[in-house]
Motif scaffolding. Structure first.
Motif, PDB file in Angstrom:
ATOM      1  N   LEU A   1     -36.828 -49.721  21.724  1.00 34.73           N
ATOM      2  CA  LEU A   1     -36.063 -49.024  22.753  1.00 34.73           C
ATOM      3  C   LEU A   1     -34.641 -48.716  22.302  1.00 34.73           C
ATOM      4  O   LEU A   1     -34.110 -47.631  22.568  1.00 34.73           O
ATOM      5  CB  LEU A   1     -36.021 -49.879  24.029  1.00 34.73           C
ATOM      6  CG  LEU A   1     -37.325 -50.072  24.786  1.00 34.73           C
ATOM      7  CD1 LEU A   1     -37.078 -50.912  26.023  1.00 34.73           C
ATOM      8  CD2 LEU A   1     -37.938 -48.734  25.165  1.00 34.73           C
ATOM      9  N   ILE A   2     -34.027 -49.664  21.637  1.00 37.99           N
ATOM     10  CA  ILE A   2     -32.629 -49.481  21.228  1.00 37.99           C
ATOM     11  C   ILE A   2     -32.497 -48.475  20.092  1.00 37.99           C
ATOM     12  O   ILE A   2     -31.682 -47.548  20.189  1.00 37.99           O
ATOM     13  CB  ILE A   2     -31.995 -50.843  20.898  1.00 37.99           C
ATOM     14  CG1 ILE A   2     -31.836 -51.641  22.206  1.00 37.99           C
ATOM     15  CG2 ILE A   2     -30.675 -50.690  20.175  1.00 37.99           C
ATOM     16  CD1 ILE A   2     -31.359 -53.041  22.036  1.00 37.99           C
ATOM     17  N   PRO A   3     -33.271 -48.593  18.993  1.00 39.19           N
ATOM     18  CA  PRO A   3     -33.172 -47.548  17.964  1.00 39.19           C
ATOM     19  C   PRO A   3     -33.555 -46.163  18.483  1.00 39.19           C
ATOM     20  O   PRO A   3     -32.986 -45.157  18.062  1.00 39.19           O
ATOM     21  CB  PRO A   3     -34.173 -48.017  16.892  1.00 39.19           C
ATOM     22  CG  PRO A   3     -34.296 -49.482  17.092  1.00 39.19           C
ATOM     23  CD  PRO A   3     -34.155 -49.692  18.569  1.00 39.19           C
ATOM     24  N   ALA A   4     -34.510 -46.094  19.411  1.00 39.86           N
ATOM     25  CA  ALA A   4     -34.955 -44.804  19.940  1.00 39.86           C
ATOM     26  C   ALA A   4     -33.859 -44.116  20.729  1.00 39.86           C
ATOM     27  O   ALA A   4     -33.783 -42.888  20.778  1.00 39.86           O
ATOM     28  CB  ALA A   4     -36.193 -44.988  20.809  1.00 39.86           C
ATOM     29  N   LYS A   5     -32.994 -44.909  21.351  1.00 46.19           N
ATOM     30  CA  LYS A   5     -31.945 -44.331  22.187  1.00 46.19           C
ATOM     31  C   LYS A   5     -30.566 -44.505  21.559  1.00 46.19           C
ATOM     32  O   LYS A   5     -29.568 -44.601  22.260  1.00 46.19           O
ATOM     33  CB  LYS A   5     -31.985 -44.988  23.571  1.00 46.19           C
ATOM     34  CG  LYS A   5     -33.308 -44.821  24.293  1.00 46.19           C
ATOM     35  CD  LYS A   5     -33.239 -45.359  25.705  1.00 46.19           C
ATOM     36  CE  LYS A   5     -32.392 -44.468  26.584  1.00 46.19           C
ATOM     37  NZ  LYS A   5     -32.383 -44.909  27.991  1.00 46.19           N
ATOM     38  N   ARG A   6     -30.531 -44.554  20.226  1.00 43.81           N
ATOM     39  CA  ARG A   6     -29.256 -44.850  19.577  1.00 43.81           C
ATOM     40  C   ARG A   6     -28.185 -43.781  19.823  1.00 43.81           C
ATOM     41  O   ARG A   6     -26.998 -44.110  19.888  1.00 43.81           O
ATOM     42  CB  ARG A   6     -29.458 -45.076  18.085  1.00 43.81           C
ATOM     43  CG  ARG A   6     -30.144 -43.972  17.313  1.00 43.81           C
ATOM     44  CD  ARG A   6     -30.370 -44.455  15.882  1.00 43.81           C
ATOM     45  NE  ARG A   6     -30.999 -43.491  15.006  1.00 43.81           N
ATOM     46  CZ  ARG A   6     -32.296 -43.396  14.784  1.00 43.81           C
ATOM     47  NH1 ARG A   6     -33.110 -44.232  15.407  1.00 43.81           N
ATOM     48  NH2 ARG A   6     -32.792 -42.516  13.952  1.00 43.81           N
TER      49      ARG A   6
ATOM     50  N   GLY B   1     -47.819 -44.292  20.338  1.00 44.79           N
ATOM     51  CA  GLY B   1     -47.027 -44.991  19.346  1.00 44.79           C
ATOM     52  C   GLY B   1     -45.851 -45.677  20.010  1.00 44.79           C
ATOM     53  O   GLY B   1     -45.729 -45.702  21.234  1.00 44.79           O
ATOM     54  N   TRP B   2     -44.997 -46.233  19.186  1.00 47.72           N
ATOM     55  CA  TRP B   2     -43.850 -46.964  19.750  1.00 47.72           C
ATOM     56  C   TRP B   2     -42.685 -46.955  18.769  1.00 47.72           C
ATOM     57  O   TRP B   2     -42.867 -46.959  17.549  1.00 47.72           O
ATOM     58  CB  TRP B   2     -44.247 -48.401  20.066  1.00 47.72           C
ATOM     59  CG  TRP B   2     -43.149 -49.162  20.776  1.00 47.72           C
ATOM     60  CD1 TRP B   2     -42.273 -50.050  20.225  1.00 47.72           C
ATOM     61  CD2 TRP B   2     -42.807 -49.069  22.156  1.00 47.72           C
ATOM     62  NE1 TRP B   2     -41.397 -50.524  21.179  1.00 47.72           N
ATOM     63  CE2 TRP B   2     -41.708 -49.931  22.383  1.00 47.72           C
ATOM     64  CE3 TRP B   2     -43.306 -48.334  23.237  1.00 47.72           C
ATOM     65  CZ2 TRP B   2     -41.106 -50.091  23.636  1.00 47.72           C
ATOM     66  CZ3 TRP B   2     -42.716 -48.490  24.484  1.00 47.72           C
ATOM     67  CH2 TRP B   2     -41.647 -49.361  24.675  1.00 47.72           C
ATOM     68  N   GLN B   3     -41.502 -46.931  19.325  1.00 48.93           N
ATOM     69  CA  GLN B   3     -40.267 -47.143  18.585  1.00 48.93           C
ATOM     70  C   GLN B   3     -39.399 -48.066  19.421  1.00 48.93           C
ATOM     71  O   GLN B   3     -39.381 -47.954  20.651  1.00 48.93           O
ATOM     72  CB  GLN B   3     -39.539 -45.809  18.352  1.00 48.93           C
ATOM     73  CG  GLN B   3     -38.251 -45.950  17.540  1.00 48.93           C
ATOM     74  CD  GLN B   3     -37.568 -44.611  17.318  1.00 48.93           C
ATOM     75  OE1 GLN B   3     -37.921 -43.604  17.923  1.00 48.93           O
ATOM     76  NE2 GLN B   3     -36.580 -44.587  16.444  1.00 48.93           N
TER      77      GLN B   3
ATOM     78  N   TYR C   1     -37.756 -53.151  17.505  1.00 50.83           N
ATOM     79  CA  TYR C   1     -38.638 -52.741  16.403  1.00 50.83           C
ATOM     80  C   TYR C   1     -39.857 -51.993  16.933  1.00 50.83           C
ATOM     81  O   TYR C   1     -40.281 -52.234  18.055  1.00 50.83           O
ATOM     82  CB  TYR C   1     -39.089 -53.969  15.608  1.00 50.83           C
ATOM     83  CG  TYR C   1     -37.948 -54.807  15.113  1.00 50.83           C
ATOM     84  CD1 TYR C   1     -37.163 -54.389  14.034  1.00 50.83           C
ATOM     85  CD2 TYR C   1     -37.635 -56.015  15.734  1.00 50.83           C
ATOM     86  CE1 TYR C   1     -36.106 -55.156  13.588  1.00 50.83           C
ATOM     87  CE2 TYR C   1     -36.574 -56.787  15.284  1.00 50.83           C
ATOM     88  CZ  TYR C   1     -35.812 -56.348  14.212  1.00 50.83           C
ATOM     89  OH  TYR C   1     -34.763 -57.112  13.778  1.00 50.83           O
ATOM     90  N   PRO C   2     -40.411 -51.083  16.111  1.00 53.01           N
ATOM     91  CA  PRO C   2     -39.908 -50.667  14.794  1.00 53.01           C
ATOM     92  C   PRO C   2     -38.685 -49.769  14.921  1.00 53.01           C
ATOM     93  O   PRO C   2     -38.474 -49.150  15.965  1.00 53.01           O
ATOM     94  CB  PRO C   2     -41.092 -49.898  14.200  1.00 53.01           C
ATOM     95  CG  PRO C   2     -41.823 -49.368  15.390  1.00 53.01           C
ATOM     96  CD  PRO C   2     -41.670 -50.406  16.465  1.00 53.01           C
ATOM     97  N   ILE C   3     -37.894 -49.710  13.859  1.00 55.70           N
ATOM     98  CA  ILE C   3     -36.669 -48.908  13.887  1.00 55.70           C
ATOM     99  C   ILE C   3     -36.999 -47.420  13.980  1.00 55.70           C
ATOM    100  O   ILE C   3     -36.331 -46.674  14.689  1.00 55.70           O
ATOM    101  CB  ILE C   3     -35.805 -49.210  12.643  1.00 55.70           C
ATOM    102  CG1 ILE C   3     -35.243 -50.641  12.766  1.00 55.70           C
ATOM    103  CG2 ILE C   3     -34.668 -48.205  12.501  1.00 55.70           C
ATOM    104  CD1 ILE C   3     -34.412 -51.074  11.589  1.00 55.70           C
ATOM    105  N   GLU C   4     -38.043 -46.985  13.288  1.00 53.69           N
ATOM    106  CA  GLU C   4     -38.492 -45.601  13.368  1.00 53.69           C
ATOM    107  C   GLU C   4     -39.844 -45.550  14.080  1.00 53.69           C
ATOM    108  O   GLU C   4     -40.597 -46.515  14.074  1.00 53.69           O
ATOM    109  CB  GLU C   4     -38.606 -44.974  11.970  1.00 53.69           C
ATOM    110  CG  GLU C   4     -37.309 -44.949  11.182  1.00 53.69           C
ATOM    111  CD  GLU C   4     -36.224 -44.097  11.823  1.00 53.69           C
ATOM    112  OE1 GLU C   4     -36.572 -43.224  12.647  1.00 53.69           O
ATOM    113  OE2 GLU C   4     -35.037 -44.302  11.507  1.00 53.69           O
ATOM    114  N   PHE C   5     -40.143 -44.412  14.698  1.00 52.69           N
ATOM    115  CA  PHE C   5     -41.373 -44.255  15.485  1.00 52.69           C
ATOM    116  C   PHE C   5     -42.611 -44.442  14.610  1.00 52.69           C
ATOM    117  O   PHE C   5     -42.703 -43.879  13.522  1.00 52.69           O
ATOM    118  CB  PHE C   5     -41.399 -42.873  16.140  1.00 52.69           C
ATOM    119  CG  PHE C   5     -42.538 -42.699  17.111  1.00 52.69           C
ATOM    120  CD1 PHE C   5     -42.375 -43.022  18.446  1.00 52.69           C
ATOM    121  CD2 PHE C   5     -43.770 -42.207  16.693  1.00 52.69           C
ATOM    122  CE1 PHE C   5     -43.422 -42.865  19.348  1.00 52.69           C
ATOM    123  CE2 PHE C   5     -44.820 -42.048  17.578  1.00 52.69           C
ATOM    124  CZ  PHE C   5     -44.641 -42.378  18.916  1.00 52.69           C
TER     125      PHE C   5
END
Length: 402
Positions: free
Chosen positions: A50-55, A46-48, A34-38
């Protein structure tokens, strides 16, 4: 012995270290998903998760390391029985065919079609309906023989996981349902243990930098150890009466079942497969097959039933009619294919097949199911833990001296 403020501060060090260890590990797990979106200001502030960012990358890895190696598209599709599949959609297809025939004839030959009596139109409907099973079965048989040109498993997986990042989170969270809570809890225990030497050093040397340094070590070490325990050692190691193995690898049978169920029901289900076949990069190849067999059926019908039909509607309209028939039948596929989903799901049997093959993987291969996609970014979680631990250490210094 009376407890003084100094004693309380001293005793608080391992307790605070334990809390820091727990919090940094808890935060590390959450930051993975989390978060799923940036959230923030791209690209740095900011942060997104790791897993959703590299999906995108993770979806490709899932295909290459797991699905591509364990599942053969040809082998899976070969389980479909053209006759059974035809039977599942035939009734709905007949309903659609009548409207298609009526619409197409009104478009290409309105006068001739209007002049045809009801009995004649019914004969046309009946002749076409009688030929439906033959057309569908031939199309399905050719689809099976040309499946690699029509169905791209990589495209299916990447499309679904990129469009639905919550799905890739679900795969990891459910597969690691026991490991992630352990990471959080272990931070508390290891944090307390690492806090003891910090307490000893502080007792003898009350230097301001000891507590921030201790916090940094606690935050770094607890995250690093927690991740290592999940995947190390790969093979069981016997130490006296105990057998030690990475937690995730030790649960290979259970994780395989959970992982395969999600892949089967939410990723590679009949609906998603049908969607990529119809709308994916290979859809043109499928349309060619439909055109081939629909045109063949029309030619046979015209040759046998009404030899002068083509002359009656005109050669240009005749070819237009054949083109429209195949195209409209293809476009309306979403109206009748859902009736085949239940049969196709049972026949393909992707979940059971994938589960058995995953359970037979070596520990090294099984580690590749979840870890490689985010392994390159594990350092971010460890460094974040170290920074937070150091910040907690500065807070302790401020509390002591102020």
């Amino acid at each position: 012995m009376e407890l003084t403020v100094e004693h309380l501060i001293l005793l608080a060090i391992p307790i605070i270290s334990a809390i820091v260890g727990w919090f940094t590990n808890f935060l590390a797990v959450k930051m993975m998903f989390y978060p799923i979106e940036f959230i923030g200001i791209k690209p740095i502030f900011g942060w997104q998760g790791l897993i959703p960012a590299k999906r995108q990358e993770m979806a490709e890895i899932e295909v290459e390391l797991v699905l591509g190696r364990l599942l053969s598209v040809e082998e899976i599709v070969d389980r479909l029985d053209p006759k059974e599949l035809t039977n599942s959609i035939q009734r709905r297809l007949k309903q659609i065919i009548r409207k298609l025939v009526n619409d197409i004839m009104q478009e290409v030959a309105p006068t001739a079609w209007a002049a045809l009596p009801v009995q004649g139109k019914n004969l046309v409907y009946a002749r076409i309906e009688m030929d439906i099973p033959n057309v569908v079965q031939k199309t399905i048989s050719d689809f099976k023989h040309n499946v690699t040109e029509i169905l791209d498993i990589k495209e299916l997986v990447v499309k679904q996981l990129v469009a639905h990042p919550e799905l890739i989170n679900e795969i990891f969270l459910k597969a690691g349902a026991k490991e992630f809570p352990f990471i959080e809890r272990s931070g508390f225990y290891f944090g307390f243990l690492f806090g003891l030497p910090t307490m000893v050093f502080w007792y003898f040397y009350q230097l301001w930098w000891i507590l921030p340094l201790g916090g940094l070590i606690v935050g770094y070490a607890t995250n690093w150890i927690a991740i290592k325990i999940i995947f190390e050692p790969k093979h069981p190691v016997k130490i006296g009466p105990f057998t030690i193995q990475g937690m995730f690898l030790k649960r290979q049978k259970e994780v395989s079942e959970v992982y395969s169920e999600i892949i089967d029901k939410k990723l590679m289900n009949s609906q998603n497969i049908a969607d990529i076949v119809i709308h994916g990069s290979g859809s043109e190849n499928l349309l060619e097959l439909v055109e081939l067999h629909v045109n063949d059926a029309i030619e046979r019908y015209v040759a046998i039933a009404q030899p002068y039909f083509a002359l009656g509607v005109g050669s240009e309209n005749y070819y237009k009619m054949k083109e429209l028939a195949a195209k409209r039948l293809f476009e309306r596929s979403e109206s009748y294919l859902p009736y085949a989903y239940d049969y196709a799901h049972q026949a393909l049997n992707i979940g059971d097949d994938l589960c058995k093959k995953m359970q037979g993987l070596t520990p090294e291969e099984f580690e590749g199911v979840l870890r490689p996609a985010y392994q390159a970014d594990e350092w971010k979680l460890i460094v974040t833990g170290a920074v937070l631990g150091m910040a907690a250490g500065f807070f302790q210094v401020f509390f002591v001296f102020v």
